[in-house]
Design an enzyme around this catalytic site. Structure first.
Site, short mmCIF file in Angstrom:
data_model
loop_
_atom_site.label_atom_id
_atom_site.label_comp_id
_atom_site.label_asym_id
_atom_site.label_seq_id
_atom_site.Cartn_x
_atom_site.Cartn_y
_atom_site.Cartn_z
N ASP A 106 81.59 61.08 24.06
CA ASP A 106 80.68 62.10 24.56
C ASP A 106 79.22 61.67 24.35
O ASP A 106 78.93 60.73 23.58
CB ASP A 106 80.95 63.44 23.87
CG ASP A 106 80.75 64.63 24.79
OD1 ASP A 106 80.02 64.49 25.79
OD2 ASP A 106 81.32 65.70 24.51
N ASP B 199 81.92 69.96 32.38
CA ASP B 199 82.43 70.83 31.32
C ASP B 199 82.96 72.14 31.87
O ASP B 199 83.56 72.92 31.13
CB ASP B 199 81.32 71.13 30.31
CG ASP B 199 81.11 70.00 29.32
OD1 ASP B 199 82.00 69.14 29.20
OD2 ASP B 199 80.05 69.97 28.67
#
Length: 731
Positions: A467, A531
């Protein structure tokens, strides 16, 4: 005299290197066929612009690197200086080398094998070398036309002088013909990536700059120019992609003098690239693609090229369960074991432990940088969970965010100087975190050692969800701008980690889809598109991410009934159909769902596995439907024997019954059976009775010509419902 004509996969590239200056791109686009040698000079002469009043006394030539010394008054291809001098160049051609195993004609000089990192087997390559002794600079231009018809261009600039030279800009550009009068690109934000925008191409420059220190949620994966009204299945289009994961620029420019160009490169800060004598700067690769068949034609070339790369994943893409939306930071071994049990029951093949496993990480305000397993939460370490997951035959994956650090961490307290910053102050915090300066040798070595140790100390970590949750703001290194050095260091870190751990797969996740480009994908195996797992939002996000990437590289998960980012509620069928077309997975606490839901979820996972060879190997098609409330897309096998399409209702329509939906990509001469796939529930329908062909148990059999030209009248779906259709050749 040298004229180069390269041909690959319905694409021609013609380069005129007859003059003393840099060569001119005569044609980049539709295949011109095997032109006789005598036609090439005639083609070149026929495309030289005339001399017009109130202009230069000789034609202005748009070369591989636009220069003011050649009369170019648009955006410069290069900008730089040496203490305020040598700011303008007049490069002269030294050599042009052509390596074309399948000679397309023209006068060529064959040389030894050049760099083959790009293009793959069967590619043609041109290397142009030029110099400006007065400015003390040398230029090398590397051009590759891949077997799929994808063009790449890279510039290399060397400082031949005796003093440093600052590079401010070096941007490859390519000409586009006058018939391209419309532009399409993508923008976006967190949880709404890849939003398309299109408009007429006016005079002047349409400039897309990314200043995030990463590719960015708003990055345009492709900047497309095309003929009026181009769509997914029609119109002639040209497009470019800037393959760089740091600050970058992509630009379309039309000049009143008649030229039109597309280009892209790195966006450099003042003082960021200072070449000492003998040093060289190389631009990111500019990928360029042409299609005579609309946007789907662009994607076909790009997907074919990407799939041919040696680093492209070859095995079946594992159905993945990521635990973030199931447990967040609440890590409990027994609960996670139970979740793994349920995952195995529904057919999951990879189980990923997300954020919260390392020291001090009970929330997002602390712990980043301290890459040791948290003994308080995991007194026996991660191995018991890893072993439990692998006992079910699943792979185990782990979340990391290596480039970031929380000020509330042991690492930051010990080494505050390891953060990207300007002298005397830290950048503003973003999600309570700063960015590690990976160009700092000690910070780089520490991070590599910790990641390597985590992988070595645990038996069975096959996957990292990597990430990157903030922009790089005021990203300084050693008192100078540091985005370029940081980007190069990240690439080096990924390369070294994979060299030490062959077979390790890595996902590029960056607040969702903020680091999606073809350079990061040389080192990673998929991207997290967003997301947002809301199926309605995902339809558009995935549709436009797929403009560049094939489905197997795009993470597409079934989220919970109520989306945690939009709070919109969808039934399982709509969520499952949306997630089917990608690297499939689940982002949902399935430990508490009903037995009925588990059975249905398992059926959707089984369907994906059955269709996976088609979905991850076929040709992507998208339907140009006149009703904006209807979205349809599919994947067709390359031999056109098998296909699957999804038709989704986004909202209510002005018309009571939407128009028929055409099914593109099939063989017009073959007959096909069309029906919903067995084993999964069909969507709820608005009308009392569906169309007769859909009500029939055997579906309908029609020719590919009829299905592609007339289509099928589909049911009037409720909003936010989707119908899946499987198509199989019957003769």
């Amino acid at each position: 005299m040298t004229i180069v004509h390269l041909r690959r996969a319905r694409t021609s590239f013609v380069l005129d290197a007859r003059g003393p200056g840099l060569p001119r791109v005569v044609h980049w686009g539709a295949d011109l066929g095997p032109l006789p040698a005598g036609d090439l000079p005639a083609l070149v002469d026929a495309t030289v612009p005339p001399v017009v009043p109130s202009s230069f006394d000789a034609p202005t030539v748009l070369s591989l690197l636009p220069e003011a010394s050649a009369g170019w008054s648009g955006r410069p291809g290069m900008a730089g200086h040496r203490d305020g001098r040598d700011w303008s160049t007049a490069f002269r051609l030294d050599t042009i080398d052509v390596d074309d195993p399948r000679d397309g004609g023209g006068e060529v000089v064959r040389v030894s094998e050049e760099e083959r990192d790009h293009g793959g087997a069967g590619a043609a390559r041109v290397t142009v070398r030029a110099a400006d002794p007065g400015a003390g600079l040398s230029l090398t231009v590397e051009i590759t036309l891949s077997a799929a018809g994808l063009l790449t261009v890279r510039h290399r600039l060397r400082n031949d002088g005796d003093r440093p030279y600052e590079v401010r800009e070096l941007t490859p550009v390519l000409p586009v013909p006058a018939v391209a009068t419309e532009l399409l690109d993508l923008t976006g934000r967190w949880c709404r990536e890849r939003a398309p925008q299109r408009h007429p191409w006016p005079m002047g420059a349409w400039v897309r700059e990314g200043r995030h220190g990463r590719t960015g949620h708003d990055a345009t994966l492709l900047l497309v120019a095309g003929t009026p009204g181009f769509g997914f299945g029609h119109g002639e289009t040209w497009a470019v992609h800037t393959a760089w994961s740091g600050d970058h620029v992509t630009v379309a420019e039309r000049r009143p003098t008649g030229e039109a160009t597309l280009g892209g490169g790195e966006l450099l800060a003042p003082g960021e690239i200072l070449l000492r004598p003998g040093e060289e700067y190389a631009t990111p690769l500019l990928y360029a693609v042409h299609s005579a068949d609309g946007l789907d034609g662009l994607s076909d070339v790009l997907h074919t090229h990407v799939r041919a790369r040696p680093e492209h994943p070859r095995g079946p893409r594992p159905v993945t369960l990521n635990v973030w939306e199931a447990v967040y930071f609440d890590h409990d071994l027994d609960r996670l074991k139970g979740l793994a049990d349920r995952a195995a029951e529904v057919g999951v093949e990879r189980f990923v432990l997300d954020d919260g496993w390392f020291r001090g990480r009970r929330h997002d305000r602390a712990g980043l940088g301290d890459w040791w397993v948290d003994d308080d939460v995991w007194p026996d370490g991660l191995q018991p969970l890893i072993d439990h997951v692998r006992k079910h035959g699943m792979q185990f994956g782990l979340w990391v965010e290596p480039e970031m650090v929380n000020p509330d961490s042991d690492l930051f307290r010990a080494h505050p100087d390891w953060v990207l910053q300007t002298p005397g102050r830290l950048p503003p915090e973003w999600r309570h975190q700063q960015v590690l300066d990976l160009a700092h040798p000690d910070a780089y070595a520490h991070l590599l050692d910790r990641l390597d140790a985590v992988l070595r100390e645990h038996d069975g970590i096959a996957y990292l969800k990597w990430d990157h949750n903030r922009d790089l703001t005021e990203a300084g290194h050693a008192g100078r701008p540091g985005v370029h050095a940081q980007t190069v260091a990240v690439y080096r870190l990924l390369d070294e980690l994979r060299a030490r751990h062959p077979g390790l797969e890595i996902e590029s996740c960056s607040s969702g889809g903020a680091r999606v480009d073809l350079e990061i994908l040389r080192r990673t195996d998929r991207v997290w598109a967003s997301d947002c797992n809301d199926a309605l939002e995902r339809l558009s996000i995935q549709r436009w991410t797929g403009l560049l990437l094939p489905p197997e590289l795009i993470g597409t998960h079934i989220g919970p009934e109520r989306s945690h980012t939009t709070h919109r509620v969808h039934d399982l069928g709509f969520r499952a159909v949306t997630a089917l077309f990608g690297h499939h997975g689940i982002e949902w606490d399935i430990s508490g769902i009903s037995a009925t839901e588990r059975i249905e979820l398992a059926a959707w996972v089984a369907l994906h596995k059955r269709l996976r060879p088609l979905l991850h190997g076929g040709r992507v098609v998208r339907v140009d439907h006149p009703d904006p409330a209807v979205q349809a897309h599919g994947v067709v096998a390359h031999d056109r024997s098998h296909a699957v399409y999804a038709v989704s209702r986004l909202a209510t329509s002005a018309a009571q019954v939407p128009g028929a939906v055409r099914l593109p990509g099939l063989d017009p001469s073959r007959r096909y059976l069309v029906r919903p796939p067995a084993g999964v529930p069909e969507p709820a329908l608005l009308e009392l009775a569906p169309p007769a062909w859909l009500a029939a148990d055997g579906g309908v059999t029609l020719s590919g010509s009829v299905l592609g030209s007339v289509g099928l009248q589909l049911p009037a779906l409720h909003p936010e419902q989707a119908l899946l259709l499987e198509v199989a050749a019957v003769d």
